[in-house]
Design a protein around this motif. Sequence first.
Motif, short mmCIF file in Angstrom:
data_model
loop_
_atom_site.label_atom_id
_atom_site.label_comp_id
_atom_site.label_asym_id
_atom_site.label_seq_id
_atom_site.Cartn_x
_atom_site.Cartn_y
_atom_site.Cartn_z
N ASP A 76 0.84 -1.19 0.00
CA ASP A 76 0.00 0.00 0.00
C ASP A 76 0.88 1.25 0.00
N GLY A 77 0.93 1.92 -1.15
CA GLY A 77 1.74 3.12 -1.28
C GLY A 77 3.22 2.87 -1.50
N THR A 78 3.60 1.62 -1.76
CA THR A 78 5.01 1.27 -1.92
C THR A 78 5.22 0.45 -3.18
N HIS A 79 6.34 0.72 -3.87
CA HIS A 79 6.76 -0.14 -4.98
C HIS A 79 8.28 -0.21 -4.98
N ALA A 80 8.79 -1.44 -5.04
CA ALA A 80 10.22 -1.66 -5.10
C ALA A 80 10.49 -2.74 -6.14
N VAL A 81 11.76 -2.98 -6.41
CA VAL A 81 12.16 -4.03 -7.34
C VAL A 81 13.15 -4.94 -6.64
N HIS A 105 9.00 4.01 -5.09
CA HIS A 105 8.34 5.03 -4.29
C HIS A 105 7.87 4.42 -2.98
N GLY A 106 7.67 5.28 -1.98
CA GLY A 106 7.34 4.81 -0.65
C GLY A 106 8.58 4.29 0.08
#
Length: 375
Positions: A76-81, A105-106
């Motif tokens: 929720d509100g976060t994106h990573a790789v 982001h986040g």
Amino acid sequence: MRPVTATAAAVTAALAAGAASVAAGRYASDAALKAPPGRPLPTEPRLTVHATAAGRVALTRTLASQRPGTYGLAGDGTHAVVGPVLGRATHSADTVVRRLERVTHGTLEPRDKVWLTPNVHSGDPGTALGLEHLDIEIPGELGALPAWFVPGARSTWVITVHGLGATREHPLNVLPFLHRQQFPVLDLAYRGDPGAPRPQDGLGHLGETEWRDLDAAIRYALRQGAEHVVLYGWSTGATMALRAAARSALRERVSGLVLDSPVLDWQTTLRALATARRTPGALLPLAVRAAQGRAGLHGDTAQEAADPARLTVPALIFHGPADTIAPWTPSRRLAARRPDLITLHQVPDAPHGAMWNADPSAYEETLRRFLTPLM
């Protein structure tokens, strides 16, 4: 109790049980017909972030968190790789450590709930990849369809279309590759997507009606100067591509198909998604029938996508045995019946819609070989 009263009570109980079963069937069918774009499908487990450090993240140990390859990590509100599992890292019995490529982001904090997603990129072609692009609108059957257009030098365009639980961010995974090959790319949002018209019944139809939005994109591309198009779809987007190639009045301008994790047996897909929602086995047939009735998925038209006789252009299928949503047996069967036109690339250990993620280099080399004659 009087016989008449007892009979009435029994009838009432039976009707109540029947109504409850129908309601349960409708709820289970929602997993496919109301799959929210950009949210995990019910087959994807929630993971807990246990710890983070420079270039690494510890996640709950599951079969999913140990998959090979590169994935998005969304919350929720976060994106990573995240990249591959770090074999030399210290793993506990309950965790697995993967390489943390970047946080888009986040923030990632211990105890955050996240899930793996095929979407490695977040944003549009400009913000995510630094590629020049245009935000356009395509006239569709239900209204204007938003799309991203990335210019290229070739006269053959690639039209990309995502599938279940995804958005037009998903095709960004292969956009850098297609751009290097100088293909103009039209990345389509279709009915039910954010910013696109909502279908009147509020339901997805597993490609049965959505293919007409892809047909509209073909018309747009040809009006803008494309001589031919390659249709590139994931999941139900692959089903849409097959339907457009068979039904479109402009199908002679379709020169090839790329199908990633195609949904070729909608009944099996519905059962898999309903099962993931913990639907009791006795109610699974009701879920399938409910979806069939609500979405108009009639047997004759639903099987059309997997009809080898209707295929007239070269097709490349990416699929593998780890796909539990769209089992790959129909893909194998289709490829075996049309070896003159279909190339099947098997991808082990990749979940639905994530064939690229498991091994991007091998995926893109196979894609390059297929597309070269179509340039």
